[in-house]
Every structure is written in structure tokens, then in C-alpha cells.
Design an enzyme around this catalytic site. Structure first.
Site, PDB file in Angstrom:
ATOM      1  N   ASP A  76       0.895  -1.253  -0.284  1.00  0.00           N
ATOM      2  CA  ASP A  76      -0.153   0.012   0.043  1.00  0.00           C
ATOM      3  C   ASP A  76       0.825   1.189   0.301  1.00  0.00           C
ATOM      4  O   ASP A  76       1.825   1.214   0.509  1.00  0.00           O
ATOM      5  CB  ASP A  76      -1.067  -0.092   1.331  1.00  0.00           C
ATOM      6  CG  ASP A  76      -2.068   0.846   1.246  1.00  0.00           C
ATOM      7  OD1 ASP A  76      -2.189   1.342  -0.105  1.00  0.00           O
ATOM      8  OD2 ASP A  76      -2.742   1.400   2.069  1.00  0.00           O
ATOM      9  N   HIS A  85       2.044   3.225  -9.059  1.00  0.00           N
ATOM     10  CA  HIS A  85       1.847   1.724  -9.175  1.00  0.00           C
ATOM     11  C   HIS A  85       2.969   1.317 -10.261  1.00  0.00           C
ATOM     12  O   HIS A  85       3.615   0.355  -9.792  1.00  0.00           O
ATOM     13  CB  HIS A  85       0.546   1.688  -9.925  1.00  0.00           C
ATOM     14  CG  HIS A  85      -0.693   2.106  -9.052  1.00  0.00           C
ATOM     15  ND1 HIS A  85      -0.691   1.942  -7.783  1.00  0.00           N
ATOM     16  CD2 HIS A  85      -1.719   2.697  -9.589  1.00  0.00           C
ATOM     17  CE1 HIS A  85      -2.008   2.090  -7.307  1.00  0.00           C
ATOM     18  NE2 HIS A  85      -2.521   2.774  -8.477  1.00  0.00           N
ATOM     19  N   LEU A 107      10.693 -20.909  -4.405  1.00  0.00           N
ATOM     20  CA  LEU A 107       9.913 -19.939  -3.818  1.00  0.00           C
ATOM     21  C   LEU A 107       8.451 -19.737  -4.533  1.00  0.00           C
ATOM     22  O   LEU A 107       8.384 -19.814  -5.711  1.00  0.00           O
ATOM     23  CB  LEU A 107      10.400 -18.482  -3.726  1.00  0.00           C
ATOM     24  CG  LEU A 107       9.589 -17.487  -3.463  1.00  0.00           C
ATOM     25  CD1 LEU A 107       9.127 -17.353  -1.892  1.00  0.00           C
ATOM     26  CD2 LEU A 107      10.202 -15.722  -3.747  1.00  0.00           C
TER      27      LEU A 107
HETATM   28  C1  IPE Z   1      -5.543  -2.978  -0.011  1.00  0.00           C
HETATM   29  O1  IPE Z   1      -5.135  -1.621  -0.493  1.00  0.00           O
HETATM   30  C2  IPE Z   1      -5.462  -3.782  -1.493  1.00  0.00           C
HETATM   31  C3  IPE Z   1      -4.204  -3.660  -2.222  1.00  0.00           C
HETATM   32  C4  IPE Z   1      -3.026  -3.403  -1.474  1.00  0.00           C
HETATM   33  C5  IPE Z   1      -4.333  -4.458  -3.487  1.00  0.00           C
HETATM   34  P1  IPE Z   1      -6.220  -0.414  -0.458  1.00  0.00           P
HETATM   35  O2  IPE Z   1      -5.223   1.036  -0.503  1.00  0.00           O
HETATM   36  O3  IPE Z   1      -6.970  -0.747  -1.519  1.00  0.00           O
HETATM   37  O4  IPE Z   1      -6.995  -0.806   0.835  1.00  0.00           O
HETATM   38  P2  IPE Z   1      -7.928   0.251   1.530  1.00  0.00           P
HETATM   39  O5  IPE Z   1      -9.185   0.197   0.749  1.00  0.00           O
HETATM   40  O6  IPE Z   1      -7.475   1.563   1.697  1.00  0.00           O
HETATM   41  O7  IPE Z   1      -8.304  -0.200   2.883  1.00  0.00           O
HETATM   42  C1  IPE Z   2      -1.633   0.121  -3.153  1.00  0.00           C
HETATM   43  O1  IPE Z   2      -1.422   1.659  -3.312  1.00  0.00           O
HETATM   44  C2  IPE Z   2      -1.759  -0.514  -4.621  1.00  0.00           C
HETATM   45  C3  IPE Z   2      -3.058  -0.895  -5.060  1.00  0.00           C
HETATM   46  C4  IPE Z   2      -4.236  -0.701  -4.183  1.00  0.00           C
HETATM   47  C5  IPE Z   2      -3.415  -1.419  -6.408  1.00  0.00           C
HETATM   48  P1  IPE Z   2      -2.495   2.652  -3.302  1.00  0.00           P
HETATM   49  O2  IPE Z   2      -3.013   2.919  -4.916  1.00  0.00           O
HETATM   50  O3  IPE Z   2      -3.827   2.171  -2.572  1.00  0.00           O
HETATM   51  O4  IPE Z   2      -2.001   3.895  -2.751  1.00  0.00           O
HETATM   52  P2  IPE Z   2      -2.482   4.975  -1.783  1.00  0.00           P
HETATM   53  O5  IPE Z   2      -3.006   4.023  -0.509  1.00  0.00           O
HETATM   54  O6  IPE Z   2      -3.596   5.519  -2.260  1.00  0.00           O
HETATM   55  O7  IPE Z   2      -1.328   5.849  -1.284  1.00  0.00           O
HETATM   56 MG    MG Z   3      -4.132   2.295  -0.309  1.00  0.00          MG
END
Ligand code: IPE
Ligand code: IPE
Ligand code: MG
Length: 255
Positions: free
Chosen positions: A25, A42, A136
């Protein structure tokens, strides 16, 4: 009388986690901080995936599970979802040969039927191409949700073993576990979430019942080998009791 609520045995644990599960995240915030579009975060995050795979392989971790796209992420703006799908396709096209060389077996779990046919095809190919590897196990959770997993396992179990419906008291945890998405893997020892949030976000909710939970403010694109080693060090000094007392554990290790 012995009363055991869990039908699972206490797992064997070691200093290096056998199974690491990560919520990657913070990509969006990493990019926003640099005045870049979220999608740049990303793209950058793919490099962290590569690093995590390499480090885990080198340290002898057997299972690395990465949450790439949750069943809730479809709620994001269409352009972001499209970019994430494109990155997934690209990663499958470009990275599988490298995984091959590293002895990595790739799995993808989640409801894959929602993906476009080209992506589904690449997933099947990557899984088949690396199926002979065993060093792995890299599992990508895509369109995955922990609640979906429990529900699909229940449905599969009742379809495969319809006699269970007439005798529900005979169903125990290990029976249902056979049908969960990651039935080949032990439950995660260490869960890592980058990006500062302290929540599970519908990840492996059944499988992580006893995982050690590690949260770091580091955004995923900044998460490198040093950060992973720090998490492993934190893990190494946990006392995993699985319901027992500390004294019981010490008595066992002394014997
Ligand atoms: C969780 O991240 C899913 C992934 C990393 C793929 P999100 O950023 O979508 O989570 P929430 O919704 O903020 O909890
Ligand atoms: C996690 O990073 C990646 C996915 C959920 C695909 P985020 O896109 O949720 O990044 P933040 O949380 O908005 O910074
Ligand atoms: Mg996020």
C-alpha cells in the site's frame, strides 16, 4: 478432559518466516507527494515487487503472497483500474522469464473471471510455465477478497462433497481449508502492510488468524531490502504462543 476448539495443529515456526503476506500500500501517496499521477506510483511499485521476490528467494522464504488488486479496488476511477490491469499484463509479459531463472513458481488467486481474456490467458501461461519450480512460491492476489475466498471454498466443498450438507457437524476447519484459494501453502507467519494504514482490507482473513502483523509507514515504492530485513528482525523476536503460555514454550525449548 481436553477441549480443543481448533482442529488445526500448532504450526512449526522458524526464525525466517516460511510464508510472508504483504499488502503493498501507499503507491498513490508516494506519487502525490512527488506531484506525479497516482499511476506513476503503481509503475514504481513493480520494482519493489522484484526486490521483495529476490530477497525472499535469497533468504529461504518459501511463500510470498502479494495483494495486487482487491475485490474492492474496482471502485477506483476507471482510468486507474485500466492502468493497473495494463501493468499486470506488462509484468506477466516481462517478468516471467526472470521468475523462471530464480526458481519461482507463480500462482494467482482471486476471482479471475472478471479479467479480460488476454490477462486470464497470460495468468494461465505464467502458472503453467513456472509449475515445475519449487524454491519460492509467489502468489499474486488479484480481484481477491478474504470473504469471497471463504464463500467460494464453502460452495466448492458442498459441490464436491454434497453429503456434508446432511451432516454439517462433521465439517471441521481442515475440511473447509482444502477448498480455500491457497490450500497448498501454510498460513502466513508474517503479514506486512506498507503505507501506514493498520487494517487487513479483506486480505487473507481466514489464513491470517494467527499471523504476526507488521505495519510500517514506508510507502510501497520505497520498500526495499533494508525495510524487509527490518520486518524480519521484528518477526524474529516475536513469541508465537498459539494460545499457550510463555512458560509452556520455555519449558518445551529447554527439554
Ligand atoms: C489494499 O489496499 C489492496 C491492495 C494493496 C491491493 P487499499 O489501498 O485498496 O486498501 P483500503 O481500501 O485503503 O483499505
Ligand atoms: C496500493 O497503493 C496499490 C493498490 C491498491 C493497487 P494505493 O493505490 O492504495 O496507494 P494509496 O493508499 O492511495 O497511497
Ligand atoms: Mg491504499
Amino acid at each position: 478432559m481436553t477441549i480443543i476448539s481448533s482442529t488445526r495443529e500448532v504450526p512449526v515456526t522458524s526464525a525466517i518466516p516460511q510464508h510472508v503476506a504483504i499488502i503493498m500500500d501507499g503507491n498513490g501517496r508516494w506519487a502525490s507527494k512527488r506531484l506525479l499521477p497516482r499511476t506513476a506510483g503503481h509503475a514504481k511499485g513493480v520494482q519493489s515487487v522484484r526486490r521483495a521476490v529476490e530477497t525472499c528467494g535469497r533468504l529461504g522464504v518459501r511463500h510470498l503472497t502479494l495483494f495486487a488488486f482487491s475485490s474492492e479496488n474496482w471502485r477506483r476511477p476507471a482510468e486507474e483500474v485500466t492502468l493497473l490491469m495494463r501493468l499486470f499484463v506488462q509484468a506477466l509479459e516481462r517478468e516471467v522469464a526472470r521468475l523462471e531463472d530464480q526458481g519461482v513458481r507463480m500462482h494467482v488467486v482471486g476471482d479471475l473471471s472478471a479479467f479480460e481474456p488476454r490477462l486470464q490467458e497470460l495468468i494461465l501461461q505464467a502458472q503453467a510455465q513456472t509449475a515445475h519450480n519449487d524454491k519460492l512460491h509467489l502468489t499474486i492476489a488479484a480481484n481477491y477478497g478474504g470473504r469471497w475466498d471463504i464463500l467460494q471454498a464453502t460452495r466448492k466443498m458442498l459441490i464436491a462433497e454434497p453429503e456434508l450438507a446432511a451432516n454439517p457437524l462433521s465439517i471441521d476447519e481442515s475440511q473447509l481449508e482444502k477448498y480455500l484459494s491457497m490450500s497448498w501453502a501454510p498460513e502466513p507467519d508474517l503479514f506486512i502492510r506498507t503505507g501506514g494504514e493498520q487494517r487487513i482490507s479483506n486480505f487473507l482473513i481466514w489464513q491470517m488468524a494467527y499471523s504476526e502483523l507488521y505495519f510500517t509507514d514506508c510507502y510501497w515504492p520505497d520498500f526495499g531490502e533494508a525495510e524487509l530485513l527490518q520486518a524480519f528482525e521484528w518477526y524474529r523476536v516475536r513469541e508465537r504462543r498459539f494460545g499457550r503460555t510463555s512458560a509452556q514454550l520455555h519449558a518445551k525449548s529447554a527439554s
